[in-house]
Design an enzyme around this catalytic site. Structure first.
Site, PDB file in Angstrom:
ATOM      1  N   HIS A  96       0.768  -1.200  -0.119  1.00  0.00           N
ATOM      2  CA  HIS A  96      -0.099  -0.150  -0.114  1.00  0.00           C
ATOM      3  C   HIS A  96       0.980   1.316   0.149  1.00  0.00           C
ATOM      4  O   HIS A  96       0.474   2.043   0.308  1.00  0.00           O
ATOM      5  CB  HIS A  96      -0.890  -0.020   1.141  1.00  0.00           C
ATOM      6  CG  HIS A  96      -2.326  -0.534   0.718  1.00  0.00           C
ATOM      7  ND1 HIS A  96      -2.290  -1.742   0.088  1.00  0.00           N
ATOM      8  CD2 HIS A  96      -3.543  -0.518   0.939  1.00  0.00           C
ATOM      9  CE1 HIS A  96      -3.399  -2.043  -0.397  1.00  0.00           C
ATOM     10  NE2 HIS A  96      -4.362  -1.176   0.292  1.00  0.00           N
ATOM     11  N   ASP A 164      -5.278   5.329   9.890  1.00  0.00           N
ATOM     12  CA  ASP A 164      -6.718   5.567   9.599  1.00  0.00           C
ATOM     13  C   ASP A 164      -7.265   4.526   9.092  1.00  0.00           C
ATOM     14  O   ASP A 164      -8.502   4.445   9.120  1.00  0.00           O
ATOM     15  CB  ASP A 164      -6.847   6.661   8.722  1.00  0.00           C
ATOM     16  CG  ASP A 164      -6.252   8.108   9.193  1.00  0.00           C
ATOM     17  OD1 ASP A 164      -6.152   8.286  10.540  1.00  0.00           O
ATOM     18  OD2 ASP A 164      -6.086   8.947   8.357  1.00  0.00           O
ATOM     19  N   GLU A 276      -8.612  14.623  14.480  1.00  0.00           N
ATOM     20  CA  GLU A 276      -8.341  14.933  13.198  1.00  0.00           C
ATOM     21  C   GLU A 276      -8.778  16.050  12.460  1.00  0.00           C
ATOM     22  O   GLU A 276      -9.839  16.609  13.243  1.00  0.00           O
ATOM     23  CB  GLU A 276      -8.115  13.457  12.288  1.00  0.00           C
ATOM     24  CG  GLU A 276      -7.167  12.582  12.448  1.00  0.00           C
ATOM     25  CD  GLU A 276      -6.922  11.490  11.446  1.00  0.00           C
ATOM     26  OE1 GLU A 276      -7.796  11.741  10.466  1.00  0.00           O
ATOM     27  OE2 GLU A 276      -6.282  10.516  11.595  1.00  0.00           O
TER      28      GLU A 276
HETATM   29  P1  FAD Z   1       4.375  -1.862   1.826  1.00  0.00           P
HETATM   30  O1  FAD Z   1       3.882  -0.933   1.084  1.00  0.00           O
HETATM   31  O2  FAD Z   1       4.364  -3.150   1.443  1.00  0.00           O
HETATM   32  O3  FAD Z   1       5.948  -1.730   2.273  1.00  0.00           O
HETATM   33  C1  FAD Z   1       6.435  -0.368   2.548  1.00  0.00           C
HETATM   34  C2  FAD Z   1       7.972  -0.184   2.972  1.00  0.00           C
HETATM   35  O4  FAD Z   1       8.086  -1.050   4.023  1.00  0.00           O
HETATM   36  C3  FAD Z   1       8.512  -0.862   1.796  1.00  0.00           C
HETATM   37  O5  FAD Z   1       9.915  -0.058   1.849  1.00  0.00           O
HETATM   38  C4  FAD Z   1       8.832  -2.138   2.275  1.00  0.00           C
HETATM   39  O6  FAD Z   1      10.170  -2.857   1.727  1.00  0.00           O
HETATM   40  C5  FAD Z   1       9.122  -2.079   3.754  1.00  0.00           C
HETATM   41  N1  FAD Z   1       8.503  -3.090   4.437  1.00  0.00           N
HETATM   42  C6  FAD Z   1       7.347  -3.814   4.507  1.00  0.00           C
HETATM   43  N2  FAD Z   1       6.956  -4.812   5.238  1.00  0.00           N
HETATM   44  C7  FAD Z   1       8.380  -4.625   5.944  1.00  0.00           C
HETATM   45  C8  FAD Z   1       8.684  -5.490   7.280  1.00  0.00           C
HETATM   46  N3  FAD Z   1       8.123  -6.498   7.739  1.00  0.00           N
HETATM   47  N4  FAD Z   1      10.132  -5.173   7.515  1.00  0.00           N
HETATM   48  C9  FAD Z   1      10.759  -4.246   7.118  1.00  0.00           C
HETATM   49  N5  FAD Z   1      10.509  -3.504   6.172  1.00  0.00           N
HETATM   50  C10 FAD Z   1       9.223  -3.775   5.374  1.00  0.00           C
HETATM   51  N6  FAD Z   1       0.026   5.620   7.001  1.00  0.00           N
HETATM   52  C11 FAD Z   1      -0.147   6.255   8.198  1.00  0.00           C
HETATM   53  O7  FAD Z   1       0.998   6.463   9.140  1.00  0.00           O
HETATM   54  N7  FAD Z   1      -1.129   6.553   8.749  1.00  0.00           N
HETATM   55  C12 FAD Z   1      -2.472   6.519   8.117  1.00  0.00           C
HETATM   56  O8  FAD Z   1      -3.653   6.675   8.646  1.00  0.00           O
HETATM   57  C13 FAD Z   1      -2.580   5.699   6.848  1.00  0.00           C
HETATM   58  N8  FAD Z   1      -3.561   5.591   5.959  1.00  0.00           N
HETATM   59  C14 FAD Z   1      -3.237   4.898   4.675  1.00  0.00           C
HETATM   60  C15 FAD Z   1      -4.575   4.797   4.184  1.00  0.00           C
HETATM   61  C16 FAD Z   1      -4.612   4.039   2.867  1.00  0.00           C
HETATM   62  C17 FAD Z   1      -5.677   3.719   2.142  1.00  0.00           C
HETATM   63  C18 FAD Z   1      -3.270   3.754   2.437  1.00  0.00           C
HETATM   64  C19 FAD Z   1      -3.018   3.042   0.993  1.00  0.00           C
HETATM   65  C20 FAD Z   1      -2.151   3.939   2.961  1.00  0.00           C
HETATM   66  C21 FAD Z   1      -2.098   4.656   4.174  1.00  0.00           C
HETATM   67  N9  FAD Z   1      -0.994   4.884   5.093  1.00  0.00           N
HETATM   68  C22 FAD Z   1      -1.404   5.472   6.077  1.00  0.00           C
HETATM   69  C23 FAD Z   1       0.342   4.537   4.598  1.00  0.00           C
HETATM   70  C24 FAD Z   1       0.882   3.312   5.022  1.00  0.00           C
HETATM   71  O9  FAD Z   1       1.206   3.188   6.400  1.00  0.00           O
HETATM   72  C25 FAD Z   1       2.179   2.987   4.394  1.00  0.00           C
HETATM   73  O10 FAD Z   1       2.029   2.899   2.834  1.00  0.00           O
HETATM   74  C26 FAD Z   1       2.712   1.688   4.679  1.00  0.00           C
HETATM   75  O11 FAD Z   1       3.877   1.380   4.304  1.00  0.00           O
HETATM   76  C27 FAD Z   1       1.679   0.507   4.148  1.00  0.00           C
HETATM   77  O12 FAD Z   1       1.824  -0.762   4.686  1.00  0.00           O
HETATM   78  P2  FAD Z   1       1.988  -2.187   3.747  1.00  0.00           P
HETATM   79  O13 FAD Z   1       1.968  -3.295   4.583  1.00  0.00           O
HETATM   80  O14 FAD Z   1       1.216  -1.951   2.360  1.00  0.00           O
HETATM   81  O15 FAD Z   1       3.629  -1.665   3.111  1.00  0.00           O
END
Ligand code: FAD
Length: 515
Positions: A96, A164, A276
């Protein structure tokens, strides 16, 4: 040619030569702990690993690891580290990110959620009571926060700090910070972690905490995946509330809005649990803000909007339990006494704790049903110093975004507090005790993300020009110089930690920091 080079090239050529689903990495070259069928290079696996929520970049890895154990990841990273020609590796949570942060060119993506197999599911979220720390949860980094919430609620417990949206992995948000309306009270999610298991870029599995390997612990929290792959996090829990009073207050004067928000987050005990706020523009998407309000209230707010063009909607929540004997309406009314919202424009709702926390899921399902979720998301998230938030409102919200007269996604703007962040962590925030979280969460429904992207650049350029020292959040679009500027006094430590924990620069290249 050294024999290890031959081995690596053999692996690569083996990978390149194979199509189809049941691909195997040359088993004789891999540690026996990684069964062949876990490494895939078929079109489906590659395609999945080369997209993310942003739908803007598309980077294909060589292969994708579907681990069923932590050892599978450990063996993969060790193999790379011990090779003279290492390949890059990125943990991918839910994918994400917005700009390919979890993608890898010429390397291997690790689909972390694969750890959450049927066999593992029940033992990857363990609730325990530590004699010193109290209740906590040992959680696999691949777990989604919604699953952590469901598991902990069964025991009347809950994490205290959220994002969120809950369909994100624990490892993914801890690699950034994890912020939401609870951050002013409890700090970001990275401030609510007691211990981590991390596979470093040297292929070592290390348990770390503020006492045990603290350098790695603080490096990884907000570390953008640069120092290790988190496999387990021990997270702080507290008693879960059962219900909430959810209140929205409307303003047209930004200075009153920000003054009131700052006042509310300064109340310690008996204050709000969540705060917020967002902007409502007169040409917002028809349903983007309306669904929360009754049709009568929508009509009143719309008429106010016609006169003022931009409204500011504060969103405040206080938690309660079914066993409370206090009058909740009177209790929250006391908090809002003397505030300067538009008279009569305060709206209250009761909700369960779960429905409140999982609120974005409802919007997601609605947008999915309309075909508007799976579109490009040229988001710009940043932290803006309180000292310049008035300028930011005028120069960015009013003079740039509103003038563009184009329908957008949510525009968030709310204050939070610095004292809940630990400066030893890698995450970066602006100077000053209070700063604002600003999220320009555009959806390019017509596919035209470049126009938003240009506007984002225009905003960042303007901030630079007029000296608003914003810190971007979740962004990887920086030159080396811009990263140095971003980290400021933390840059040297960041580089030193990279040298210490990932000297071959194997991990999370999609962040574009060291490549
Ligand atoms: P990914 O996109 O899969 O990875 C993100 C990064 O972390 C990459 O660099 C990856 O290599 C690394 N990574 C993933 N897993 C690990 C691991 N286990 N160890 C080390 N590195 C790792 N963020 C907020 O803070 N607050 C919010 O309210 C918020 N709301 C959101 C709402 C939506 C609809 C979306 C799409 C995103 C939101 N985000 C928010 C952003 C979100 O926190 C980040 O995009 C986060 O990285 C998403 O987690 P993911 O599991 O999809 O990570």
């Amino acid at each position: 040619m050294p024999s290890s080079m031959i081995i690596f090239l053999t692996i690569l050529s083996h990978l390149i030569s194979i199509n189809g689903r049941n691909v195997t990495w040359n088993a004789s070259l891999l540690p026996p702990e990684i069964p062949d069928n876990k490494l895939r290079r078929d079109a489906e696996a590659i395609e999945l690993a080369s997209r993310d929520f942003g739908k803007i970049v598309n980077i294909k890895p060589d292969a994708v690891l579907y681990p069923s154990s932590v050892d599978d990841i450990l063996n993969l990273v060790s193999l790379s580290y011990n090779s003279t020609t290492p390949f890059r590796v990125a943990g991918k949570g839910r994918g994400h990110s917005i700009r390919g942060q979890a993608m890898v060119k010429d390397g291997v993506v690790v689909e972390m959620t694969s750890l959450n197999g049927v066999k593992n599911k029940n033992n990857r979220i363990i609730i325990l009571k530590d004699p010193e720390l109290g209740f906590c949860a040992d959680v696999g980094a691949e777990q989604l926060w919604i699953d952590v919430l469901n598991a902990t609620l069964q025991q009347g417990l809950s994490p205290v700090s959220w994002t969120d949206y809950l369909y994100l992995t624990v490892g993914g948000t801890l690699s950034n910070a994890g912020i939401s309306g609870q951050t002013f009270r409890h700090g970001p999610q990275i401030s609510n972690v007691y211990e981590l298991d991390v596979i470093t870029g040297k292929g070592e599995l290390v348990t770390c905490s503020n006492k045990n390997n603290p350098e790695l612990f603080y490096a990884v929290l907000g570390g953008l995946g640069q120092f290790g792959i988190i496999t387990r996090a021990r997270i702080r829990l507290d008693n879960a509330p059962s219900k909430v009073k959810w209140v929205k207050l409307i303003y047209y004067d930004f200075s009153a809005y920000s003054r009131d928000q700052e006042k509310l987050i300064s109340i310690n005990d008996d204050g709000l649990n969540y705060l917020e706020g967002s902007l409502i523009m007169d040409y917002s998407l028809p349903d983007s803000w309306k669904s929360w309000f009754s049709p009568d209230d929508v009509a009143r707010i719309s008429s106010l909007l016609t006169n003022h063009k931009i409204l500011y909607c504060m969103e405040a929540v206080k938690y309660y339990n079914y066993t409370n004997t206090i009058n909740e309406d009177e209790d929250v009314d006391k908090l809002f006494e003397g505030l300067s919202y538009v008279p009569g424009f305060i709206f209250k709702k009761d909700a369960t704790y779960m429905d409140f926390l999982n609120r974005v899921r409802v919007e997601e399902l609605l947008l999915q049903s309309l075909g508007l979720w799976d579109v490009p998301h040229p988001w710009l998230n940043m932290f803006v110093p309180k000292s310049r938030i008035m300028d930011f409102n005028q120069r960015v919200f009013v003079d740039i975004i509103h003038k563009q007269n184009r329908s957008t996604g949510p525009l968030l703007a709310y204050p939070t507090k610095r004292n809940t962040w630990d400066d030893r962590m890698s995450a970066v925030i602006p100077d000053g005790e209070i700063f604002y979280v600003v999220g320009l969460l555009h959806s390019a429904e017509d596919g035209d993300w470049e126009t938003w992207d240009n506007q984002n650049k225009q905003i960042l350029d303007l901030c630079k020009k007029i000296g608003i020292e914003v810190k971007e959040y979740l962004s990887n679009q920086k030159t080396k110089e811009e990263w140095i500027l971003h980290f400021g006094s933390k840059w040297e430590t960041f580089v030193q930690r990279k040298t210490q924990f990932d000297p071959k620069m194997i991990l999370s290249p999609g962040q574009n920091i060291f490549n």
